[in-house]
Design a protein around this motif. Structure first.
Motif, PDB file in Angstrom:
ATOM      1  N   VAL A  42      29.618  -0.371 -37.947  1.00 25.15           N
ATOM      2  CA  VAL A  42      29.792  -0.916 -36.605  1.00 25.15           C
ATOM      3  C   VAL A  42      28.451  -1.342 -36.006  1.00 25.15           C
ATOM      4  O   VAL A  42      28.401  -2.214 -35.136  1.00 25.15           O
ATOM      5  N   LEU A  43      27.365  -0.769 -36.480  1.00 30.61           N
ATOM      6  CA  LEU A  43      26.063  -1.003 -35.866  1.00 30.61           C
ATOM      7  C   LEU A  43      25.543  -2.443 -35.959  1.00 30.61           C
ATOM      8  O   LEU A  43      25.056  -2.965 -34.952  1.00 30.61           O
ATOM      9  N   PRO A  44      25.610  -3.130 -37.116  1.00 32.10           N
ATOM     10  CA  PRO A  44      25.064  -4.502 -37.141  1.00 32.10           C
ATOM     11  C   PRO A  44      25.732  -5.468 -36.158  1.00 32.10           C
ATOM     12  O   PRO A  44      25.022  -6.155 -35.416  1.00 32.10           O
ATOM     13  N   PRO A  45      27.069  -5.543 -36.095  1.00 32.56           N
ATOM     14  CA  PRO A  45      27.653  -6.449 -35.101  1.00 32.56           C
ATOM     15  C   PRO A  45      27.319  -6.036 -33.665  1.00 32.56           C
ATOM     16  O   PRO A  45      27.051  -6.888 -32.813  1.00 32.56           O
ATOM     17  N   TRP A  97      31.762 -15.775 -25.902  1.00 36.14           N
ATOM     18  CA  TRP A  97      31.541 -14.324 -25.992  1.00 36.14           C
ATOM     19  C   TRP A  97      32.775 -13.627 -26.549  1.00 36.14           C
ATOM     20  O   TRP A  97      32.675 -12.737 -27.386  1.00 36.14           O
ATOM     21  N   VAL A  98      33.941 -14.029 -26.088  1.00 36.98           N
ATOM     22  CA  VAL A  98      35.181 -13.435 -26.597  1.00 36.98           C
ATOM     23  C   VAL A  98      35.322 -13.705 -28.089  1.00 36.98           C
ATOM     24  O   VAL A  98      35.628 -12.795 -28.876  1.00 36.98           O
ATOM     25  N   LEU A  99      35.085 -14.944 -28.514  1.00 37.46           N
ATOM     26  CA  LEU A  99      35.179 -15.296 -29.930  1.00 37.46           C
ATOM     27  C   LEU A  99      34.161 -14.509 -30.751  1.00 37.46           C
ATOM     28  O   LEU A  99      34.471 -14.005 -31.837  1.00 37.46           O
ATOM     29  N   ALA A 100      32.944 -14.374 -30.234  1.00 34.39           N
ATOM     30  CA  ALA A 100      31.911 -13.619 -30.941  1.00 34.39           C
ATOM     31  C   ALA A 100      32.272 -12.135 -31.032  1.00 34.39           C
ATOM     32  O   ALA A 100      32.081 -11.506 -32.086  1.00 34.39           O
ATOM     33  N   LEU A 101      32.802 -11.564 -29.962  1.00 35.14           N
ATOM     34  CA  LEU A 101      33.182 -10.146 -29.992  1.00 35.14           C
ATOM     35  C   LEU A 101      34.351  -9.896 -30.944  1.00 35.14           C
ATOM     36  O   LEU A 101      34.360  -8.899 -31.679  1.00 35.14           O
ATOM     37  N   SER A 122      35.120 -11.769 -33.599  1.00 36.00           N
ATOM     38  CA  SER A 122      34.626 -11.931 -34.974  1.00 36.00           C
ATOM     39  C   SER A 122      33.724 -10.768 -35.362  1.00 36.00           C
ATOM     40  O   SER A 122      33.730 -10.336 -36.516  1.00 36.00           O
ATOM     41  N   GLY A 123      32.965 -10.212 -34.415  1.00 35.10           N
ATOM     42  CA  GLY A 123      32.152  -9.029 -34.697  1.00 35.10           C
ATOM     43  C   GLY A 123      33.011  -7.816 -35.009  1.00 35.10           C
ATOM     44  O   GLY A 123      32.698  -7.031 -35.909  1.00 35.10           O
ATOM     45  N   ALA A 124      34.103  -7.665 -34.277  1.00 33.18           N
ATOM     46  CA  ALA A 124      35.028  -6.560 -34.558  1.00 33.18           C
ATOM     47  C   ALA A 124      35.673  -6.735 -35.927  1.00 33.18           C
ATOM     48  O   ALA A 124      35.837  -5.762 -36.678  1.00 33.18           O
ATOM     49  N   ALA A 125      36.017  -7.962 -36.279  1.00 37.25           N
ATOM     50  CA  ALA A 125      36.580  -8.223 -37.607  1.00 37.25           C
ATOM     51  C   ALA A 125      35.562  -7.917 -38.695  1.00 37.25           C
ATOM     52  O   ALA A 125      35.907  -7.352 -39.747  1.00 37.25           O
ATOM     53  N   LEU A 126      34.295  -8.243 -38.447  1.00 37.78           N
ATOM     54  CA  LEU A 126      33.236  -7.934 -39.407  1.00 37.78           C
ATOM     55  C   LEU A 126      33.064  -6.437 -39.563  1.00 37.78           C
ATOM     56  O   LEU A 126      32.925  -5.930 -40.680  1.00 37.78           O
ATOM     57  N   ALA A 166      29.597 -13.992 -38.950  1.00 36.71           N
ATOM     58  CA  ALA A 166      30.606 -12.936 -38.988  1.00 36.71           C
ATOM     59  C   ALA A 166      31.891 -13.425 -39.654  1.00 36.71           C
ATOM     60  O   ALA A 166      32.452 -12.736 -40.518  1.00 36.71           O
ATOM     61  N   LEU A 167      32.346 -14.599 -39.286  1.00 41.71           N
ATOM     62  CA  LEU A 167      33.585 -15.113 -39.864  1.00 41.71           C
ATOM     63  C   LEU A 167      33.437 -15.426 -41.348  1.00 41.71           C
ATOM     64  O   LEU A 167      34.365 -15.182 -42.128  1.00 41.71           O
TER      65      LEU A 167
END
Length: 126
Positions: A40-43, A12-16, A18-22, A72-73
């Motif tokens: 910001v909406l898609p991630p 979850w941390v890795l996904a969040l 990478s979502g913030a980076a996206l 995302a990455l």
């Protein structure tokens, strides 16, 4: 390769992250406040869907988190790889001129780079 022992919380941390980076990468392509908000909406929507599906199905969601992180990455890496091209196109747009048309050769190179990036990121985080 780098993540075989990750717990669900770590995924979850890795996904969040990478979502913030996206979202940050997408915001760099936005020209208006509404577009910055929309970036910001898609991630965020993906995180909500993954969380909802995990709760509804009772699973741990590791596979969905892996796929989200992978996508995302890959998109973030491609934004960095094509930074000069995107910056040039944004400069044309801001100057009120039309962006350059994408040629078949450019599209072929992009698809090749996209596939290679996807494979490399999948190997690294898989």
């Amino acid at each position: 390769m780098l993540t075989p022992d990750l717990s669900v919380a770590q995924w979850w941390v890795l996904a969040l992250v990478s979502g913030a980076a996206l979202a940050l990468a997408a915001q760099s392509l936005a020209t208006t406040r509404a577009q910055r908000f929309a970036a910001v909406l898609p991630p965020l929507a993906c995180a909500l869907v993954i969380g909802g599906q995990t709760v509804a199905r009772g699973g741990d969601g590791t596979q969905a988190l892996f796929l989200f992180t992978l996508v995302a990455l890959v998109l973030v890496v491609l934004r960095l790889v094509y930074a000069r091209y995107f910056n040039r196109q944004m400069a044309l747009y801001r100057a009120g001129r039309r962006a350059d048309e994408v040629t078949k050769g450019q599209l072929a190179v992009f698809l090749l780079v996209f596939v290679a990036t996807t494979v490399l990121v999948a190997v690294l985080i898989g």
